[in-house]
Design a protein around this motif. Structure first.
Motif, PDB file in Angstrom:
ATOM      1  N   PHE A 226      37.830  36.482  39.860  1.00 14.24           N
ATOM      2  CA  PHE A 226      36.505  36.626  40.467  1.00 14.24           C
ATOM      3  C   PHE A 226      36.255  35.436  41.388  1.00 14.24           C
ATOM      4  CE2 PHE A 226      31.950  35.841  40.663  1.00 14.24           C
ATOM      5  CZ  PHE A 226      31.501  37.093  41.039  1.00 14.24           C
TER       6      PHE A 226
ATOM      7  N   GLY B 104      42.735  36.543  34.142  1.00 14.01           N
ATOM      8  CA  GLY B 104      41.291  36.763  34.206  1.00 14.01           C
ATOM      9  C   GLY B 104      40.829  37.526  32.979  1.00 14.01           C
ATOM     10  N   PHE B 105      40.200  36.809  32.010  1.00 14.15           N
ATOM     11  CA  PHE B 105      39.807  37.444  30.740  1.00 14.15           C
ATOM     12  C   PHE B 105      38.512  38.229  30.872  1.00 14.15           C
ATOM     13  CE2 PHE B 105      37.629  37.424  26.622  1.00 14.15           C
ATOM     14  CZ  PHE B 105      38.618  37.937  25.783  1.00 14.15           C
TER      15      PHE B 105
ATOM     16  N   ILE C  34      38.118  43.195  28.137  1.00 20.50           N
ATOM     17  CA  ILE C  34      38.286  44.647  27.980  1.00 20.50           C
ATOM     18  C   ILE C  34      39.763  45.009  28.059  1.00 20.50           C
ATOM     19  CG2 ILE C  34      37.732  46.912  28.972  1.00 20.50           C
ATOM     20  CD1 ILE C  34      35.079  45.666  29.978  1.00 20.50           C
ATOM     21  N   ILE C  35      40.401  44.545  29.109  1.00 19.28           N
ATOM     22  CA  ILE C  35      41.814  44.941  29.263  1.00 19.28           C
ATOM     23  C   ILE C  35      42.686  44.222  28.240  1.00 19.28           C
ATOM     24  CG2 ILE C  35      42.707  43.303  31.017  1.00 19.28           C
ATOM     25  CD1 ILE C  35      43.820  45.937  32.415  1.00 19.28           C
TER      26      ILE C  35
ATOM     27  N   GLU D  46      42.933  32.025  31.889  1.00 25.53           N
ATOM     28  CA  GLU D  46      41.497  32.026  32.176  1.00 25.53           C
ATOM     29  C   GLU D  46      41.072  30.611  32.560  1.00 25.53           C
ATOM     30  OE1 GLU D  46      38.925  34.294  32.545  1.00 25.53           O
ATOM     31  OE2 GLU D  46      37.853  32.446  33.052  1.00 25.53           O
ATOM     32  N   ALA D  47      40.225  30.515  33.597  1.00 23.02           N
ATOM     33  CA  ALA D  47      39.869  29.199  34.129  1.00 23.02           C
ATOM     34  C   ALA D  47      38.432  28.775  33.839  1.00 23.02           C
ATOM     35  CB  ALA D  47      40.090  29.198  35.646  1.00 23.02           C
TER      36      ALA D  47
ATOM     37  N   VAL E 299      30.182  39.484  37.286  1.00 21.46           N
ATOM     38  CA  VAL E 299      31.583  39.029  37.239  1.00 21.46           C
ATOM     39  C   VAL E 299      32.453  40.161  36.689  1.00 21.46           C
ATOM     40  CG1 VAL E 299      33.150  37.322  36.198  1.00 21.46           C
ATOM     41  CG2 VAL E 299      30.850  36.627  36.930  1.00 21.46           C
ATOM     42  N   MET E 300      31.936  40.806  35.635  1.00 20.65           N
ATOM     43  CA  MET E 300      32.634  41.951  35.044  1.00 20.65           C
ATOM     44  C   MET E 300      31.581  42.858  34.433  1.00 20.65           C
ATOM     45  SD  MET E 300      35.493  43.439  34.531  1.00 20.65           S
ATOM     46  CE  MET E 300      36.129  44.807  33.571  1.00 20.65           C
TER      47      MET E 300
ATOM     48  N   GLY F 265      43.090  27.353  32.318  1.00 17.46           N
ATOM     49  CA  GLY F 265      43.248  26.738  33.645  1.00 17.46           C
ATOM     50  C   GLY F 265      43.333  27.805  34.703  1.00 17.46           C
TER      51      GLY F 265
ATOM     52  N   VAL G 108      33.883  31.244  29.777  1.00 18.32           N
ATOM     53  CA  VAL G 108      34.703  32.349  29.243  1.00 18.32           C
ATOM     54  C   VAL G 108      35.602  31.805  28.138  1.00 18.32           C
ATOM     55  CG1 VAL G 108      36.432  34.107  29.819  1.00 18.32           C
ATOM     56  CG2 VAL G 108      34.627  33.565  31.464  1.00 18.32           C
TER      57      VAL G 108
ATOM     58  N   TRP H 234      45.011  30.157  37.454  1.00 16.06           N
ATOM     59  CA  TRP H 234      46.335  30.788  37.517  1.00 16.06           C
ATOM     60  C   TRP H 234      47.226  30.094  38.535  1.00 16.06           C
ATOM     61  CZ3 TRP H 234      47.972  32.604  42.169  1.00 16.06           C
ATOM     62  CH2 TRP H 234      47.020  32.948  43.122  1.00 16.06           C
TER      63      TRP H 234
ATOM     64  N   GLU I 184      37.452  34.916  44.285  1.00 14.78           N
ATOM     65  CA  GLU I 184      38.597  34.537  45.100  1.00 14.78           C
ATOM     66  C   GLU I 184      38.785  35.596  46.184  1.00 14.78           C
ATOM     67  OE1 GLU I 184      41.389  31.954  42.293  1.00 14.78           O
ATOM     68  OE2 GLU I 184      41.768  34.088  42.106  1.00 14.78           O
TER      69      GLU I 184
ATOM     70  N   MET J  23      40.000  49.970  33.604  1.00 15.94           N
ATOM     71  CA  MET J  23      40.905  49.121  32.801  1.00 15.94           C
ATOM     72  C   MET J  23      41.825  50.003  31.950  1.00 15.94           C
ATOM     73  SD  MET J  23      40.240  46.063  33.741  1.00 15.94           S
ATOM     74  CE  MET J  23      39.367  46.163  35.284  1.00 15.94           C
TER      75      MET J  23
ATOM     76  N   MET K 277      35.474  40.028  30.208  1.00 12.75           N
ATOM     77  CA  MET K 277      34.899  40.537  28.965  1.00 12.75           C
ATOM     78  C   MET K 277      35.989  40.898  27.957  1.00 12.75           C
ATOM     79  SD  MET K 277      31.907  42.816  30.721  1.00 12.75           S
ATOM     80  CE  MET K 277      31.392  43.646  29.223  1.00 12.75           C
TER      81      MET K 277
ATOM     82  N   ASP L  24      43.116  40.154  37.806  1.00 14.63           N
ATOM     83  CA  ASP L  24      41.715  40.518  38.078  1.00 14.63           C
ATOM     84  C   ASP L  24      40.884  39.247  37.935  1.00 14.63           C
ATOM     85  OD1 ASP L  24      39.214  41.643  38.278  1.00 14.63           O
ATOM     86  OD2 ASP L  24      39.300  42.721  36.371  1.00 14.63           O
TER      87      ASP L  24
HETATM   88  C1  SAM Z   1      36.492  40.323  36.662  1.00 14.39           C
HETATM   89  S1  SAM Z   1      36.814  39.241  35.356  1.00 14.39           S
HETATM   90  C2  SAM Z   1      38.195  39.967  34.562  1.00 14.39           C
HETATM   91  C3  SAM Z   1      37.805  41.141  33.731  1.00 14.39           C
HETATM   92  C4  SAM Z   1      38.892  41.646  32.838  1.00 14.39           C
HETATM   93  N1  SAM Z   1      39.863  42.418  33.587  1.00 14.39           N
HETATM   94  C5  SAM Z   1      38.346  42.501  31.719  1.00 14.39           C
HETATM   95  O1  SAM Z   1      38.919  43.584  31.443  1.00 14.39           O
HETATM   96  O2  SAM Z   1      37.335  42.138  31.116  1.00 14.39           O
HETATM   97  C6  SAM Z   1      37.523  37.886  36.218  1.00 14.39           C
HETATM   98  C7  SAM Z   1      37.920  36.715  35.328  1.00 14.39           C
HETATM   99  O3  SAM Z   1      38.788  35.865  36.098  1.00 14.39           O
HETATM  100  C8  SAM Z   1      38.470  34.524  35.789  1.00 14.39           C
HETATM  101  N2  SAM Z   1      38.953  33.672  36.898  1.00 14.39           N
HETATM  102  C9  SAM Z   1      38.408  33.508  38.122  1.00 14.39           C
HETATM  103  N3  SAM Z   1      39.167  32.695  38.877  1.00 14.39           N
HETATM  104  C10 SAM Z   1      40.228  32.363  38.113  1.00 14.39           C
HETATM  105  C11 SAM Z   1      41.373  31.562  38.355  1.00 14.39           C
HETATM  106  N4  SAM Z   1      41.585  30.974  39.522  1.00 14.39           N
HETATM  107  N5  SAM Z   1      42.278  31.446  37.364  1.00 14.39           N
HETATM  108  C12 SAM Z   1      42.088  32.058  36.161  1.00 14.39           C
HETATM  109  N6  SAM Z   1      41.015  32.824  35.889  1.00 14.39           N
HETATM  110  C13 SAM Z   1      40.097  32.987  36.845  1.00 14.39           C
HETATM  111  C14 SAM Z   1      36.969  34.569  35.646  1.00 14.39           C
HETATM  112  O4  SAM Z   1      36.458  33.442  35.002  1.00 14.39           O
HETATM  113  C15 SAM Z   1      36.753  35.851  34.871  1.00 14.39           C
HETATM  114  O5  SAM Z   1      36.823  35.627  33.507  1.00 14.39           O
END
Ligand code: SAM
Length: 460
Positions: free
Chosen positions: A361, A280-281, A285-286, A302-303, A250-251, A337, A307, A339, A363, A259, A283, A359
């Motif tokens: 995942f 999208g949280f 990192i960003i 974040e959904a 996922v990340m 929830g 996470v 986005w 989708e 990032m 890890m 960012d």
């Molecule tokens: C690739 S990670 C993001 C990594 C982040 N940029 C970082 O620096 O760590 C994608 C995140 O998006 C979240 N996510 C996926 N679909 C989502 C949605 N529809 N709405 C909100 N968050 C979502 C995932 O659960 C995941 O935590």
């Protein structure tokens, strides 16, 4: 030394049906007149040798071999281009793969035939743009509901490029279409679609509008990731990576430099007091980097429950005490929830941001496009900057190049100007599936040594 045998005898098999053999042989010889004549029947331009998967496009490109100052005849290269053009015009499929998992564009790139490669990229862009147009048309008609690994830089990214949509003469056949998921999920060929229809129908019932509308070339280990299934999956944080229960990455920590450079692009002066939205949280990192700039507002969407649980743990920097210690009530906040829903609320509240990063995942590209088309205009300050993780098609150069261009065109459509910064990706631990960074990760979703980092601002 290449392990590819590009000889005609190895590519056009003795068991190939004579009609297919004829068109493959004519394409191999760049006999434009014969090719034109043979293409009078629908489907001929995309015929495949049943043993090697060779299509006329593969044949026309492969027969050129690598460039050679001594042997190259400009007239033959010209004939090759005309042949490729003709095949594309008559429905040749830009992303069909052969038995070596190469598209015609992959063959052109491997051989160093840049002009032919670019013809394939252009065909991919046209196909995907046409797909977008058709999809928009279908949505209107449905009742008005809401809806490889070297360092060649080949594609011209000039925003002034003119788009020409080419369809078959009768205008009713769409080229083969692909769709690439926004976090680098692999494309599959349309050929595989039929076989997967049953499984897909099941998935589609579970999905929200518009997701996972396509399939690309697949490896044996790969499965589709879809948003609903992902959001229900169990996640594991370990060793610099976040994986779902199917082993999908996922990340991963190797993306940290991407990032860092994304933050630098969105907030070049790092002034405190900026209003930031991150979607999208993962890890975190960003978000950690954003937090270091001391924003006046820092909203995270974040959904995934797993996470969110990780965010709430006492060891997390973004737990309730982070929210409580913000500069004003609600200034630092994790929105729990999807986005797709939370952003509506933010729009209604009239929230505006200086920097927005996207960012997610699981989708597909349609979701990213919907985000920047429908939400960015209302959420981004007129002087603000928008960035996203550009992992579209990143397991295959041609797909990455097609999607960079498609995204650019759609961004322009949405009133955004995009600046691409090309940055190096250190591939030393990313070169082999299942090894190095990929250990414990099912699919190597990144194979390229260059990343195109997008920074978008409003046009004009
Ligand atoms: C690739 S990670 C993001 C990594 C982040 N940029 C970082 O620096 O760590 C994608 C995140 O998006 C979240 N996510 C996926 N679909 C989502 C949605 N529809 N709405 C909100 N968050 C979502 C995932 O659960 C995941 O935590």
């Amino acid at each position: 030394m290449s392990d590819h045998d590009d000889t005609i005898s190895s590519r056009i098999s003795p068991s190939c049906p004579p009609e297919t053999q004829r068109v493959l042989t004519a394409a191999w010889a760049h006999d434009v007149a014969a090719v034109k004549k043979l293409l009078d029947t629908p489907g001929k331009a995309s015929a495949q040798d049943p043993t090697t998967g060779e299509t006329p496009l593969h044949a026309a490109i492969r027969s050129c071999g690598p460039p050679s100052e001594e042997d190259d005849d400009p007239a033959d290269l010209d004939a090759a281009k005309k042949t490729v053009y003709e095949l594309l015009l008559w429905g040749g499929i830009w992303n069909d793969v052969d038995d070596k998992n190469e598209t015609p564009g992959c063959v052109a790139r491997r051989l160093g035939r840049i002009e032919l490669y670019n013809l394939c990229v252009e065909a991919g862009v046209r196909a995907e743009m046409l797909f977008g147009l058709m999809e928009g048309y279908e949505e209107l008609g449905s009742g008005g509901e809401e809806e490889e690994e070297d360092d060649m830089e080949i594609v011209e990214m000039d925003a002034d490029d003119e788009m020409v949509v080419v369809v078959g003469e009768d205008g009713d056949e769409a080229p083969e279409l692909v769709n690439i998921e926004a976090n680098g999920q692999n494309p599959t060929t349309g050929e595989e679609k039929e076989e997967e229809d049953a499984a897909e129908q099941e998935q589609e019932q579970e999905q929200e509008e518009g997701e996972t509308r396509f399939q690309p070339p697949k490896s044996d280990t790969e499965t589709d990731v879809n948003s609903e299934a992902y959001l229900r999956s169990k996640l594991t944080y370990s060793d610099g990576k976040l994986v779902d229960d199917d082993g999908n990455g996922v990340m991963m920590a190797w993306e940290t430099d991407i990032m860092r450079q994304s933050v630098d692009a969105l907030l070049p002066a790092k002034e405190p007091g900026k209003r930031i939205l991150n979607i999208g949280f993962g890890m975190g990192i960003i978000d950690t980097m954003f937090a270091e700039t001391v924003p006046s507002r820092h909203h995270i969407i974040e959904a995934h429950d797993g996470v969110l649980e990780h965010i709430s743990s006492p060891a997390s920097k973004f737990s309730s005490s982070w929210e409580e210690n913000g500069p004003a009530p609600g200034a630092y906040k994790v929105y729990r929830g999807k986005w797709q829903e939370v952003c509506r609320q933010l729009l209604e509240e009239g929230q505006l941001y200086d920097a927005i990063y996207f960012d997610t995942f699981g989708e597909d590209y349609a979701q990213l496009r919907m985000f920047f088309t429908e939400f960015i205009p209302g959420l981004l300050d007129s002087e603000g900057k928008f960035g996203f993780f550009n992992g579209l098609g990143a397991d295959r150069s041609i797909c990455y190049d097609v999607y960079t261009k498609v995204a650019e065109l759609h961004l322009t459509d949405a009133g955004l100007d995009v600046d691409w910064k090309v940055i190096d990706v250190d591939m030393s631990h990313l070169a082999e599936a299942g090894k190095g960074e990929w250990e414990g990760v099912k699919r190597r979703y990144w194979t390229l040594d260059k990343y195109r980092l997008p920074t978008c601002t409003f046009l004009g």
